[in-house]
Design a protein around this motif. Structure first.
Motif, mmCIF file in Angstrom:
data_model
loop_
_atom_site.group_PDB
_atom_site.id
_atom_site.type_symbol
_atom_site.label_atom_id
_atom_site.label_comp_id
_atom_site.label_asym_id
_atom_site.label_seq_id
_atom_site.Cartn_x
_atom_site.Cartn_y
_atom_site.Cartn_z
ATOM 1 N N THR A 95 -33.120 6.022 0.927
ATOM 2 C CA THR A 95 -33.372 7.183 1.775
ATOM 3 C C THR A 95 -33.866 8.349 0.919
ATOM 4 O O THR A 95 -33.617 8.415 -0.286
ATOM 5 C CB THR A 95 -32.102 7.623 2.516
ATOM 6 O OG1 THR A 95 -31.073 7.886 1.555
ATOM 7 C CG2 THR A 95 -31.635 6.546 3.482
ATOM 8 N N ARG A 140 -32.715 6.793 18.838
ATOM 9 C CA ARG A 140 -32.391 5.368 18.788
ATOM 10 C C ARG A 140 -32.960 4.723 17.529
ATOM 11 O O ARG A 140 -32.295 3.916 16.868
ATOM 12 C CB ARG A 140 -32.948 4.665 20.030
ATOM 13 C CG ARG A 140 -32.512 3.205 20.155
ATOM 14 C CD ARG A 140 -33.269 2.521 21.281
ATOM 15 N NE ARG A 140 -34.677 2.368 20.950
ATOM 16 C CZ ARG A 140 -35.614 2.031 21.828
ATOM 17 N NH1 ARG A 140 -35.301 1.847 23.095
ATOM 18 N NH2 ARG A 140 -36.872 1.897 21.449
ATOM 19 N N LEU A 141 -34.197 5.102 17.171
ATOM 20 C CA LEU A 141 -34.785 4.576 15.941
ATOM 21 C C LEU A 141 -33.949 4.963 14.729
ATOM 22 O O LEU A 141 -33.839 4.207 13.761
ATOM 23 C CB LEU A 141 -36.215 5.110 15.766
ATOM 24 C CG LEU A 141 -37.309 4.500 16.637
ATOM 25 C CD1 LEU A 141 -38.636 5.221 16.391
ATOM 26 C CD2 LEU A 141 -37.469 3.011 16.347
ATOM 27 N N THR A 158 -40.358 -2.255 8.220
ATOM 28 C CA THR A 158 -39.328 -2.555 7.231
ATOM 29 C C THR A 158 -39.090 -1.384 6.288
ATOM 30 O O THR A 158 -38.197 -1.457 5.448
ATOM 31 C CB THR A 158 -39.732 -3.789 6.401
ATOM 32 O OG1 THR A 158 -41.006 -3.535 5.774
ATOM 33 C CG2 THR A 158 -39.840 -5.025 7.280
ATOM 34 N N GLU A 191 -30.929 5.024 14.367
ATOM 35 C CA GLU A 191 -29.735 4.212 14.169
ATOM 36 C C GLU A 191 -29.950 3.183 13.071
ATOM 37 O O GLU A 191 -28.994 2.711 12.454
ATOM 38 C CB GLU A 191 -29.355 3.517 15.476
ATOM 39 C CG GLU A 191 -28.917 4.493 16.579
ATOM 40 C CD GLU A 191 -28.690 3.779 17.908
ATOM 41 O OE1 GLU A 191 -28.879 2.533 17.943
ATOM 42 O OE2 GLU A 191 -28.337 4.446 18.895
ATOM 43 N N ASN A 192 -31.233 2.810 12.826
ATOM 44 C CA ASN A 192 -31.536 1.785 11.830
ATOM 45 C C ASN A 192 -32.460 2.276 10.723
ATOM 46 O O ASN A 192 -32.818 1.511 9.828
ATOM 47 C CB ASN A 192 -32.193 0.572 12.510
ATOM 48 C CG ASN A 192 -31.286 -0.064 13.543
ATOM 49 O OD1 ASN A 192 -30.147 -0.410 13.250
ATOM 50 N ND2 ASN A 192 -31.774 -0.212 14.770
ATOM 51 N N ALA A 193 -32.886 3.541 10.789
ATOM 52 C CA ALA A 193 -33.787 4.085 9.781
ATOM 53 C C ALA A 193 -33.594 5.585 9.700
ATOM 54 O O ALA A 193 -33.051 6.214 10.614
ATOM 55 C CB ALA A 193 -35.245 3.755 10.129
ATOM 56 N N GLN A 194 -34.007 6.156 8.594
ATOM 57 C CA GLN A 194 -34.039 7.606 8.468
ATOM 58 C C GLN A 194 -35.289 8.112 9.186
ATOM 59 O O GLN A 194 -36.397 7.656 8.910
ATOM 60 C CB GLN A 194 -34.086 7.993 6.986
ATOM 61 C CG GLN A 194 -34.013 9.487 6.726
ATOM 62 C CD GLN A 194 -34.121 9.799 5.239
ATOM 63 O OE1 GLN A 194 -34.880 9.148 4.513
ATOM 64 N NE2 GLN A 194 -33.365 10.779 4.778
ATOM 65 N N ASP A 220 -40.287 0.402 15.408
ATOM 66 C CA ASP A 220 -39.044 -0.366 15.521
ATOM 67 C C ASP A 220 -39.129 -1.672 14.733
ATOM 68 O O ASP A 220 -38.104 -2.282 14.428
ATOM 69 C CB ASP A 220 -38.756 -0.648 16.996
ATOM 70 C CG ASP A 220 -37.264 -0.808 17.245
ATOM 71 O OD1 ASP A 220 -36.479 -0.403 16.373
ATOM 72 O OD2 ASP A 220 -36.893 -1.348 18.292
ATOM 73 N N ARG A 221 -40.366 -2.112 14.428
ATOM 74 C CA ARG A 221 -40.546 -3.363 13.687
ATOM 75 C C ARG A 221 -40.799 -3.129 12.205
ATOM 76 O O ARG A 221 -40.970 -4.088 11.464
ATOM 77 C CB ARG A 221 -41.754 -4.139 14.272
ATOM 78 C CG ARG A 221 -41.570 -4.587 15.709
ATOM 79 C CD ARG A 221 -40.339 -5.477 15.838
ATOM 80 N NE ARG A 221 -40.158 -5.992 17.180
ATOM 81 C CZ ARG A 221 -40.612 -7.175 17.606
ATOM 82 N NH1 ARG A 221 -41.289 -7.950 16.792
ATOM 83 N NH2 ARG A 221 -40.385 -7.561 18.846
ATOM 84 N N PRO A 255 -37.714 2.219 5.084
ATOM 85 C CA PRO A 255 -36.435 2.850 5.461
ATOM 86 C C PRO A 255 -36.572 4.231 6.092
ATOM 87 O O PRO A 255 -35.610 4.733 6.665
ATOM 88 C CB PRO A 255 -35.692 2.946 4.124
ATOM 89 C CG PRO A 255 -36.781 3.018 3.103
ATOM 90 C CD PRO A 255 -37.902 2.177 3.627
#
Length: 559
Positions: free
Chosen positions: A2, A481-482, A454, A484-487, A451-452, A456
């Motif tokens: 990050t 929402r995005l 890779t 939640e899995n990425a900065q 959303d797809r 970070p």
């Protein structure tokens, strides 16, 4: 991995700013012209973008951008940093870029100077930027094909890689065949030149290292008489008259032998003297053999010199070194084999081309099916996003059409189509949507594609332009929402989007009538309400606007 912080100095209207970034969703807001997009510009410089002296704040010598990025020790990025001579401290690396007022640029990785291309290689793995320019890019057919391939990479990439390899072999076979069947005069001329060179080299028949061997032999032959005299004189000094070295040593041996056995130290010295005597005998024998073996024949020297001249001639033409000559001959042999093909060889190449063409066609069909399946998934996901963005009747479609001609990416033509309302025929994006509708479609695409990814960290630069109301709320919800899995970092003018952020930064502009400057501050709870009120009504102290701002924050808290 990050981005922990980003600092800007003398970049555009920003005098000095530092953003302490954390995980989750961060937004940057501010008045028009305050310099919000300078943050994205800073990221662009760290991504290796072209330096522009116009970015340097007026009256200053240079602009500077720095970022601290968390990097795992065992990673490709850590390896890139290490290879550049940079240092990773406490699991983080400092990336930097400066631009002078004259347009000169310098890049730094982990404290070490580095090319901007290395910054690009590192940050490409760390961040993806989605902006309005990217939205316009997605209006082009070629970019739509790339977007579909990125979306369906899990099923498309493996078969596409096989296709590209076969296609490259096919193109190579076609080029070789074309080269053989066309330009016959040029081919014949090249063939004659190669054969002439091979004939010249073949007449000499050189071998590896021969020139060095001959040079050493020439040195011996040119000084043969002096070498023989030196060896004979040395031998005489060892084995000659009574004053010779061997006789003197023999006398010493005999003298020491008389006292043998009385002292171990002297006995040891006696052994060493006897060793000298043996060594002198060996030297005398070898010097005699050396003098006998020296070739005094003048014809041999002439022959060696002629051979050296022959090697020099081919080195001058095909060298510079003898190894280069032999390499040239090896390549020339292979090239002659290519040029001097008989009809049967041409037939074999034609059959190879036909075989590769058939394989490429079959693989192109596999790619087509994989793209068709991925297009159906993309249609469904984008359709769901559009429904949530107040376009429930919109139909997004991605037809994948096969064309007759094979290309580097297969034989498919892809186009994104939109029917904005019920009863309308799908049309290309640029023609089938109003400005606001196009913005929502592009945002839906960006969200689905992001959303797809890779990488970070995702950056969105005012991708919500032309959107408002309920749709804007859904934009904020999707970016959250995005996160939640990425900065996620977003530059926005919409309070509905800013309300969903975990961290809120405001760009503050100050104009004293002579100079405009800006800085960036992170907003606490009350200041955040004021900023949302300003964005809503243009009046941050409006009670109604502040009430609405709190409602937005409450809504976002229950996302």
């Amino acid at each position: 991995m990050t981005w922990e912080s980003l600092s800007l100095r003398n970049l555009g209207v920003i005098d000095s700013a530092a953003l302490e970034l954390g995980p989750g969703f961060s937004v940057i807001t501010g008045e028009t012209g305050a310099g919000k997009t300078m943050v994205v510009t800073a990221l662009g410089l760290l991504r290796g973008a072209r330096a522009d002296s116009g970015l340097v704040r007026a009256g200053h010598d240079q602009a500077r951008v720095e970022a601290i990025v968390a990097v795992p020790e065992l990673s490709e990025i850590a390896e890139l940093v290490d290879n550049a001579g940079g240092v990773i401290e406490d699991g983080a690396v400092v990336l930097g870029r400066s631009v002078s007022a004259q347009g000169r640029s310098r890049a730094f990785v982990g404290g070490a100077a580095a090319p901007a291309s290395l910054l690009s290689a590192i940050t490409d793995e760390l961040v993806a930027v989605h902006g309005q320019s990217d939205q316009f890019r997605l209006l082009r057919s070629a970019e739509q094909l790339s977007a579909l391939d990125a979306f369906g990479a899990d099923v498309i990439s493996p078969v596409l890689a096989k296709y590209r390899s076969t296609y490259a072999q096919l193109r190579d076979a076609e080029d070789r065949l074309s080269d053989l069947t066309m330009h016959q005069q040029e081919r014949a001329r090249e063939l004659d030149e190669l054969r002439h060179g091979l004939t010249q080299i073949g007449a000499v028949q050189p071998h590896v290292g021969e020139d060095a061997e001959l040079a050493a032999e020439e040195g011996r032959l040119a000084h043969a008489e002096a070498l023989v005299r030196a060896a004979q004189t040395a031998r005489e000094a060892i084995t000659g008259d009574a004053t010779a070295a061997r006789d003197a040593v023999a006398t010493a041996v005999a003298s020491l032998q008389e006292a043998a056995g009385h002292d171990v130290t002297l006995d040891a010295l006696a052994d060493r003297v006897r060793g000298v005597a043996v060594e002198l005998d060996d030297l005398a024998t070898e010097l005699s053999a050396y003098a006998t073996n020296i070739d005094l024949d003048p014809s041999r020297l002439a022959g060696v010199q002629e051979r050296i001249a022959a090697l020099t001639a081919i080195k001058r033409k095909y060298g510079p070194g003898l190894d280069d000559v032999l390499l040239w001959a090896e390549k020339a042999d292979a090239r002659v084999a290519d040029l001097d093909l008989d009809p049967e060889a041409i037939g074999r190449l034609e059959r190879e081309r036909d075989r590769l063409h058939g394989e490429a066609l079959a693989l192109a069909d596999h790619v087509h099916r994989a793209r068709t399946d991925s297009a159906a998934r993309l249609e469904q996901l984008v359709g769901t996003e559009l429904s949530q963005l107040s376009m429930p009747s919109a139909r997004f479609s991605v037809p994948v059409r096969s064309v007759d001609q094979l290309g580097p990416d297969g034989s498919d033509d892809v186009e994104f189509l939109l029917a904005a309302n019920s009863g309308m025929e799908p049309r290309p994006l640029a023609k089938g949507a109003s400005g606001g509708e196009l913005s929502r479609v592009m945002l839906a695409l960006e969200v689905v594609l992001a959303d797809r990814t890779t990488v970070p960290t995702l950056v969105f630069d005012e991708v919500d332009a032309g959107i408002g109301g309920k749709a804007a709320v859904e934009v904020g919800r999707r970016l959250a929402r995005l996160a939640e899995n990425a900065q996620v970092l977003a530059v926005t003018h919409l309070p509905q989007v800013a309300a969903f952020a975990d961290a809120h930064f405001r760009v503050l502009k100050d104009d004293d009538g002579n100079v405009t400057s800006s800085t960036v501050v992170q907003l606490a709870a009350d200041a955040r309400v004021d900023e949302l009120a300003r964005m809503l009504a243009g009046q941050e102290d409006s009670a109604a606007a502040q009430a609405h701002a709190r409602e937005l924050l409450e809504l976002a808290a229950h996302r």
